[in-house]
Motif scaffolding. Structure first.
Motif, short mmCIF file in Angstrom:
data_model
loop_
_atom_site.label_atom_id
_atom_site.label_comp_id
_atom_site.label_asym_id
_atom_site.label_seq_id
_atom_site.Cartn_x
_atom_site.Cartn_y
_atom_site.Cartn_z
N LEU A 141 -2.22 -61.00 -45.85
CA LEU A 141 -1.85 -62.04 -44.89
C LEU A 141 -2.98 -62.28 -43.89
CD1 LEU A 141 1.86 -61.08 -44.08
CD2 LEU A 141 1.01 -62.71 -45.77
N ALA A 142 -3.82 -61.27 -43.67
CA ALA A 142 -4.92 -61.41 -42.71
C ALA A 142 -5.90 -62.50 -43.12
CB ALA A 142 -5.64 -60.08 -42.54
N THR A 143 -5.95 -62.84 -44.40
CA THR A 143 -6.86 -63.91 -44.84
C THR A 143 -6.52 -65.24 -44.19
OG1 THR A 143 -5.48 -64.45 -46.76
CG2 THR A 143 -7.19 -62.78 -47.07
N LEU A 144 -5.29 -65.38 -43.70
CA LEU A 144 -4.83 -66.65 -43.13
C LEU A 144 -4.67 -66.57 -41.62
CD1 LEU A 144 -2.05 -67.39 -45.77
CD2 LEU A 144 -4.42 -68.20 -45.78
N ALA A 145 -5.07 -65.44 -41.01
CA ALA A 145 -4.86 -65.22 -39.58
C ALA A 145 -5.91 -65.95 -38.73
CB ALA A 145 -4.87 -63.73 -39.28
#
Length: 289
Positions: A141-145
């Motif tokens: 999910l961090a790829t989209l943070a």
């Protein structure tokens, strides 16, 4: 669909990590519930129900800002049904994955003349990546943070994934990271940062591959059936011409529009035709039967 599969996989494999991130680190055991209620299901992008000691967590991922029925109404409906079925507090969280300025991504309640229902909304592009990077289960999910240097963030994600010691876990989380990163980054960049051999070992990659194969097989089957039907129509048309002579364009169109079963029936019936009126009468009878 691929984004849905990746999100559902993460939540279903790591329900405790997601619940602690969304609720409180003190959460103990978490039970994964079936993703459809006993009544008629409402289809959504990707949803999961988790049960803690005293509440239900309804977690839903959205890749598109709009849905049918509208998201607020859907959240109200699920809340009522969950409350009726389980009789406990219902915590609802919607996670928007892809950055958008659509108003629907900034709505967190349903309201009409008699009812107000609230739920939480998380827009991942506004979230601090640090808490996500601290938990391997949340790394994809961090790829989209939030980040002023998104490419650098993607590099950090790739480095954190590479640190995971268990090979199977590393490949699966790498696969999820690659899929979700596709909402934000170019494919070439993602492939440059994530090793292809690791991706191919992940269940998400295999699922995507299998879906592609199935789709290809279905398309091939449909094309094959269509080609076979066209060949049979051509054969029947030639036999008709031999039996009754040349066919007017309107009759040719009617024959070519017949489905497989009726073409086969015509192939048998035309053996008794001697003039074009026989074909006309046969088509008329077919229309009224």
């Amino acid at each position: 669909m691929n984004y849905d599969n990746a999100c559902k996989y993460l939540v279903e494999q790591y329900p405790l990590e997601f619940t602690r991130w969304l609720l409180t680190p003190e959460v103990g055991e978490v039970e994964l519930l079936k993703t459809e209620l006993s009544q008629e299901p409402i289809r959504a992008d990707a949803l999961t129900f988790l049960r803690t000691a005293n509440q239900i967590v309804h977690l839903e991922f959205q890749t598109l800002p709009t849905s049918n029925p509208p998201l607020p109404l859907r959240m109200l409906d699920y809340s009522v049904r969950l409350k009726r079925q389980f009789g406990c507090v219902v915590e609802q969280v919607v996670l928007f994955l892809k950055e958008t300025a659509a108003k629907s991504a900034f709505v967190s309640q349903y309201e009409d003349e008699t009812t107000v229902h609230r739920y939480r909304v998380i827009r991942l592009w506004e979230e601090d990546p640090a808490p996500l990077l601290r938990s391997p289960a949340l790394i994809p999910l961090a790829t989209l943070a939030r980040s002023e240097t998104p490419v650098a963030l993607l590099q950090v994600v790739a480095e954190e994934v590479a640190k995971i010691e268990d090979n199977r876990r590393r490949s699966n989380l790498a696969g999820c990271s690659e899929v979700l990163a596709g909402l934000r980054f170019e494919k070439a960049l993602i492939q440059r940062l994530f090793r292809e051999d690791v991706m191919k070992e992940s269940v998400i990659y295999q699922d995507i591959l299998q879906q592609g194969l199935q789709q290809g097989l279905q398309q091939g089957l449909q094309q094959g059936l269509q080609q076979g039907l066209q060949q049979e129509i051509a054969l029947v048309t030639r036999q008709l011409i031999r039996q009754v002579g040349s066919l007017p364009p309107e009759l040719q169109s009617q024959v070519q529009a017949l489905p497989q079963e009726q073409i086969e029936r015509l192939g048998e019936a035309l053996l008794d035709f001697s003039q074009i009126t026989d074909l006309i009468n046969w088509l008329e009878q077919l229309r009224f039967n």
